[in-house]
Design a protein around this motif. Structure first.
Motif, short mmCIF file in Angstrom:
data_model
loop_
_atom_site.label_atom_id
_atom_site.label_comp_id
_atom_site.label_asym_id
_atom_site.label_seq_id
_atom_site.Cartn_x
_atom_site.Cartn_y
_atom_site.Cartn_z
N THR A 164 10.21 -5.98 -13.69
CA THR A 164 9.65 -4.80 -13.04
C THR A 164 8.51 -5.13 -12.09
O THR A 164 7.92 -4.21 -11.51
N ALA A 165 8.20 -6.41 -11.89
CA ALA A 165 7.01 -6.76 -11.12
C ALA A 165 7.05 -6.21 -9.69
O ALA A 165 6.07 -5.62 -9.22
N ARG A 166 8.15 -6.41 -8.99
CA ARG A 166 8.24 -5.89 -7.62
C ARG A 166 8.22 -4.35 -7.62
O ARG A 166 7.73 -3.73 -6.69
N ALA A 167 8.77 -3.76 -8.67
CA ALA A 167 8.81 -2.30 -8.77
C ALA A 167 7.42 -1.71 -9.03
O ALA A 167 7.13 -0.60 -8.58
N GLU A 168 6.58 -2.44 -9.76
CA GLU A 168 5.21 -1.96 -9.99
C GLU A 168 4.49 -1.78 -8.66
O GLU A 168 3.89 -0.73 -8.40
N GLU A 169 4.57 -2.81 -7.83
CA GLU A 169 3.95 -2.74 -6.51
C GLU A 169 4.59 -1.65 -5.66
O GLU A 169 3.91 -0.85 -5.02
N GLY A 170 5.93 -1.62 -5.67
CA GLY A 170 6.64 -0.63 -4.87
C GLY A 170 6.36 0.79 -5.30
O GLY A 170 6.24 1.69 -4.47
N GLY A 171 6.24 1.02 -6.61
CA GLY A 171 5.94 2.36 -7.11
C GLY A 171 4.61 2.87 -6.62
O GLY A 171 4.46 4.05 -6.26
#
Length: 318
Positions: A164-171
């Motif tokens: 989920t690392a890229r999604a944390e930033e994207g969110g």
């Protein structure tokens, strides 16, 4: 455990680095109705500068894509030509639209795949154009669609795509965008339509929102989703309609729906959003494959356009 450590270690290792000689993004005015034209013009000039830089560097592949992206008829709210890049394209009149849709893409989105990812309609821009055309076909209302490549999308053949690392930033960035859209257009409801790994980005955004930061958000649809990182739609801190659909030919149906934490990140994305236990509203996606949801004439495209228009009562079920 060694595998988990390797996955975590790769989260930042795969990030694109600026190429020497590629210009940095310009300073842009704040996103407001009266500054949109200026932002589009500045970004158009920046893309031309980046194209010339790619030519000097002998990068003919990037040069050709930048030439296409720099067309004078295109409108980019944001743009970054460094590394894999960033790009937010606007279709329609954002300031006066009656409805706004933000299309959030999944893995393998880069500047070089922005217009073509195996096929035209499978790419972010191609899908956004198909969606915009379908919304205009179904309604006389003014609509704007944003092709939002505003986060560092992972590559399919990378360990990043399982965390989920890229999604944390994207969110976080997606939540910021929602607030900016409110300043550019104070009246239009906004819908997030989230494909594949983009649904994890949307899940992270929704999970971190409050009634204040979610102002204007009228609905969310996930499709081709490996999971959203959420246990259920009912557990969200904000109350917005959440839709989920999956095509009959989508290989993502075979993805395991597990989630566990290790070394500061989360592996896997949890509950299948199309399952009854998740609690999303189902929409029909026909025989779509993983890259075919926005194909012109498809059941999925029609239903996603209706969701974007706020016409959930006539969306066909899954």
């Amino acid at each position: 455990m060694a595998v988990a450590a390797a996955i975590v270690g790769s989260v930042t290792a795969g990030a694109a680095s600026p190429v020497p000689g590629t210009p940095a993004p310009p300073q842009l005015p704040p996103i407001q109705a009266q500054t949109l034209g200026e932002r589009y013009a500045v970004n158009r000039g920046y893309i031309a500068d980046a194209e010339r830089a790619a030519h000097r560097l002998g990068d003919s592949y990037r040069e050709s894509h930048l030439r296409q992206l720099g067309s004078p008829v295109r409108q980019f709210l944001s743009f970054d030509a460094q590394g894999d890049g960033q790009a937010v394209e606007v279709l329609g009149d954002l300031a006066t639209a009656d409805r706004i849709v933000v299309l959030v893409p999944g893995a393998d989105t880069t500047l070089d795949t922005f217009d073509h990812l195996g096929s035209r309609h499978a790419s972010l821009s191609g899908g956004a154009h198909a969606l915009h055309d379908e919304m205009r076909r179904l309604s006389r209302s003014s609509v704007a669609v944003l092709a939002w490549y505003g986060y560092r999308a992972p590559r399919t053949m990378s360990r990043d795509v399982a965390t989920t690392a890229r999604a944390e930033e994207g969110g976080r960035r997606l939540t910021t965008l929602l607030g900016e859209l409110r300043t550019a257009n104070t009246h239009a409801p906004v819908a997030f339509l989230c494909h594949s790994y983009g649904s994890v980005v949307c899940g992270r955004a929704l999970g971190g929102m409050s009634p204040r930061t979610s102002a204007g958000l009228a609905g969310v649809a996930v499709f081709g989703s490996p999971g959203t990182g959420l246990r259920s739609a009912a557990g969200l801190p904000v109350r917005v309609p959440v839709w989920a659909g999956r095509g009959a030919r989508d290989w993502i149906a075979r993805a395991p729906h597990v989630s566990w934490s290790a070394f500061g990140t989360t592996l896997g994305f949890g509950t299948d959003p199309t399952s009854p236990s998740f609690g999303a509203r189902p929409f029909g996606a026909g025989n779509s494959g993983h890259s075919g949801y926005l194909e012109p004439g498809s059941t999925a495209l029609r239903n996603l356009a209706l969701i974007g228009l706020g016409r959930g009562s006539v969306v066909s079920g899954g």
